[in-house]
Design a protein around this motif. Structure first.
Motif, mmCIF file in Angstrom:
data_model
loop_
_atom_site.group_PDB
_atom_site.id
_atom_site.type_symbol
_atom_site.label_atom_id
_atom_site.label_comp_id
_atom_site.label_asym_id
_atom_site.label_seq_id
_atom_site.Cartn_x
_atom_site.Cartn_y
_atom_site.Cartn_z
ATOM 1 N N LYS A 49 0.837 -1.201 0.000
ATOM 2 C CA LYS A 49 0.000 0.000 0.000
ATOM 3 C C LYS A 49 0.872 1.251 0.000
ATOM 4 O O LYS A 49 0.649 2.177 -0.789
ATOM 5 N N GLU A 50 1.875 1.273 0.858
ATOM 6 C CA GLU A 50 2.773 2.427 0.946
ATOM 7 C C GLU A 50 3.539 2.638 -0.366
ATOM 8 O O GLU A 50 3.679 3.763 -0.855
ATOM 9 N N MET A 51 4.008 1.545 -0.976
ATOM 10 C CA MET A 51 4.738 1.635 -2.234
ATOM 11 C C MET A 51 3.831 2.149 -3.348
ATOM 12 O O MET A 51 4.212 3.014 -4.129
ATOM 13 N N SER A 52 2.616 1.621 -3.397
ATOM 14 C CA SER A 52 1.659 2.045 -4.413
ATOM 15 C C SER A 52 1.349 3.536 -4.277
ATOM 16 O O SER A 52 1.323 4.269 -5.277
ATOM 17 N N GLU A 53 1.140 4.000 -3.063
ATOM 18 C CA GLU A 53 0.862 5.415 -2.823
ATOM 19 C C GLU A 53 2.045 6.286 -3.229
ATOM 20 O O GLU A 53 1.868 7.380 -3.776
ATOM 21 N N THR A 54 3.254 5.798 -2.976
ATOM 22 C CA THR A 54 4.456 6.542 -3.351
ATOM 23 C C THR A 54 4.553 6.687 -4.865
ATOM 24 O O THR A 54 4.809 7.775 -5.382
ATOM 25 N N PHE A 55 4.308 5.591 -5.592
ATOM 26 C CA PHE A 55 4.346 5.649 -7.056
ATOM 27 C C PHE A 55 3.249 6.574 -7.583
ATOM 28 O O PHE A 55 3.462 7.301 -8.551
ATOM 29 N N GLU A 56 2.086 6.570 -6.968
ATOM 30 C CA GLU A 56 0.997 7.464 -7.385
ATOM 31 C C GLU A 56 1.401 8.924 -7.215
ATOM 32 O O GLU A 56 1.089 9.754 -8.069
ATOM 33 N N ARG A 57 2.089 9.241 -6.126
ATOM 34 C CA ARG A 57 2.541 10.622 -5.906
ATOM 35 C C ARG A 57 3.496 11.061 -7.013
ATOM 36 O O ARG A 57 3.441 12.196 -7.464
ATOM 37 N N PHE A 58 4.369 10.163 -7.451
ATOM 38 C CA PHE A 58 5.273 10.502 -8.549
ATOM 39 C C PHE A 58 4.493 10.789 -9.821
ATOM 40 O O PHE A 58 4.832 11.697 -10.575
ATOM 41 N N GLY A 59 3.455 10.021 -10.073
ATOM 42 C CA GLY A 59 2.639 10.229 -11.259
ATOM 43 C C GLY A 59 1.935 11.567 -11.263
ATOM 44 O O GLY A 59 1.671 12.146 -12.312
ATOM 45 N N LYS A 60 1.635 12.081 -10.087
ATOM 46 C CA LYS A 60 0.914 13.350 -9.958
ATOM 47 C C LYS A 60 1.841 14.530 -9.691
ATOM 48 O O LYS A 60 1.372 15.657 -9.565
ATOM 49 N N ALA A 61 3.134 14.273 -9.590
ATOM 50 C CA ALA A 61 4.087 15.312 -9.192
ATOM 51 C C ALA A 61 4.067 16.498 -10.142
ATOM 52 O O ALA A 61 4.093 16.347 -11.362
ATOM 53 N N ALA A 62 4.021 17.677 -9.578
ATOM 54 C CA ALA A 62 3.951 18.906 -10.369
ATOM 55 C C ALA A 62 5.192 19.101 -11.233
ATOM 56 O O ALA A 62 5.103 19.592 -12.350
ATOM 57 N N TRP A 63 6.363 18.697 -10.744
ATOM 58 C CA TRP A 63 7.591 18.905 -11.513
ATOM 59 C C TRP A 63 7.582 18.130 -12.823
ATOM 60 O O TRP A 63 8.245 18.511 -13.781
ATOM 61 N N ARG A 64 6.802 17.065 -12.898
ATOM 62 C CA ARG A 64 6.709 16.291 -14.141
ATOM 63 C C ARG A 64 5.860 17.006 -15.183
ATOM 64 O O ARG A 64 5.978 16.749 -16.369
ATOM 65 N N LYS A 65 4.970 17.875 -14.723
ATOM 66 C CA LYS A 65 4.024 18.520 -15.622
ATOM 67 C C LYS A 65 4.426 19.946 -15.998
ATOM 68 O O LYS A 65 3.750 20.588 -16.782
ATOM 69 N N GLN A 66 5.515 20.438 -15.421
ATOM 70 C CA GLN A 66 5.941 21.796 -15.715
ATOM 71 C C GLN A 66 6.352 21.917 -17.179
ATOM 72 O O GLN A 66 6.878 20.981 -17.767
ATOM 73 N N THR A 67 6.107 23.083 -17.740
ATOM 74 C CA THR A 67 6.469 23.331 -19.124
ATOM 75 C C THR A 67 7.694 24.238 -19.183
ATOM 76 O O THR A 67 8.029 24.901 -18.206
ATOM 77 N N VAL A 68 8.343 24.236 -20.318
ATOM 78 C CA VAL A 68 9.422 25.167 -20.599
ATOM 79 C C VAL A 68 8.953 25.986 -21.791
ATOM 80 O O VAL A 68 8.684 25.422 -22.862
ATOM 81 N N TYR A 69 8.772 27.277 -21.602
ATOM 82 C CA TYR A 69 8.234 28.155 -22.651
ATOM 83 C C TYR A 69 6.904 27.642 -23.198
ATOM 84 O O TYR A 69 6.610 27.753 -24.386
ATOM 85 N N GLY A 70 6.111 27.017 -22.335
ATOM 86 C CA GLY A 70 4.799 26.522 -22.742
ATOM 87 C C GLY A 70 4.816 25.205 -23.498
ATOM 88 O O GLY A 70 3.776 24.744 -23.961
ATOM 89 N N ILE A 71 5.970 24.586 -23.606
ATOM 90 C CA ILE A 71 6.097 23.305 -24.312
ATOM 91 C C ILE A 71 5.880 22.182 -23.300
ATOM 92 O O ILE A 71 6.484 22.175 -22.228
ATOM 93 N N LYS A 72 5.027 21.213 -23.649
ATOM 94 C CA LYS A 72 4.720 20.095 -22.743
ATOM 95 C C LYS A 72 5.963 19.264 -22.446
ATOM 96 O O LYS A 72 6.875 19.181 -23.266
ATOM 97 N N SER A 73 5.959 18.621 -21.282
ATOM 98 C CA SER A 73 7.116 17.815 -20.869
ATOM 99 C C SER A 73 7.409 16.683 -21.855
ATOM 100 O O SER A 73 8.569 16.365 -22.103
#
Length: 157
Positions: free
Chosen positions: A10-34
């Motif tokens: 359960k703890e491992m699954s929750e940790t992986f889910e947090r990575f999937g939702k992490a804001a740093w993964r979704k940040q853009t550079v000059y509006g270009i998708k990751s």
């Protein structure tokens, strides 16, 4: 399954889910998708490694994604003026890709951002824990790859 194993899962699954939702993964550079940034970084790297040019299948293989997926992302970055198509000088039937000067600026900015993120993580963890993390993440990747290649592949049979 015992209670300790269930709790860890359960703890491992929750940790992986947090990575999937992490804001740093979704940040853009000059509006270009990751995802498009990954394509630009890959194109830059392949261009530096190649003396013949880069095509969509080269990027597809390096990123382990389908050619149609890469094709759509390339269309987007061409429309944004970051990449241009050109014909191979020895075989005009072959279309190759290269970064524009605007694309090079985006790649430079993205590279700086990744260097900042990862150097900060390495400083926080230290060299030994950073190397351990790399080893563990590679083991996680290999495990998931093996499971998805073998066990789940026969699900439809």
């Amino acid at each position: 399954m015992d209670e300790a194993m269930s709790s860890i899962m359960k703890e491992m699954s929750e940790t992986f889910e947090r990575f999937g939702k992490a804001a740093w993964r979704k940040q853009t550079v000059y509006g270009i998708k990751s995802s498009e940034i990954r394509v630009l970084l890959c194109l830059n790297q392949l261009t530096n490694e190649s003396d013949h040019g880069v095509n969509i299948s080269d990027i597809s293989k390096r990123l382990s994604v389908t050619s149609p997926t890469v094709t759509q992302m390339i269309k987007n970055v061409i429309a944004a003026g970051l990449v241009e198509r050109f014909n191979d000088s020895t075989d005009k039937r072959i279309t190759l890709l290269r970064l524009t000067s605007k694309g090079e600026v985006v790649v430079q900015k993205a590279t700086e951002r990744y260097q900042f993120l990862f150097s900060g993580l390495i400083e926080k963890l230290g060299e030994e824990q950073s190397r351990t993390l790399i080893l563990l993440l590679n083991e996680v990747y290999n495990h998931f790859y093996e499971v998805s290649s073998n066990e789940w592949a026969h699900e439809d049979e």
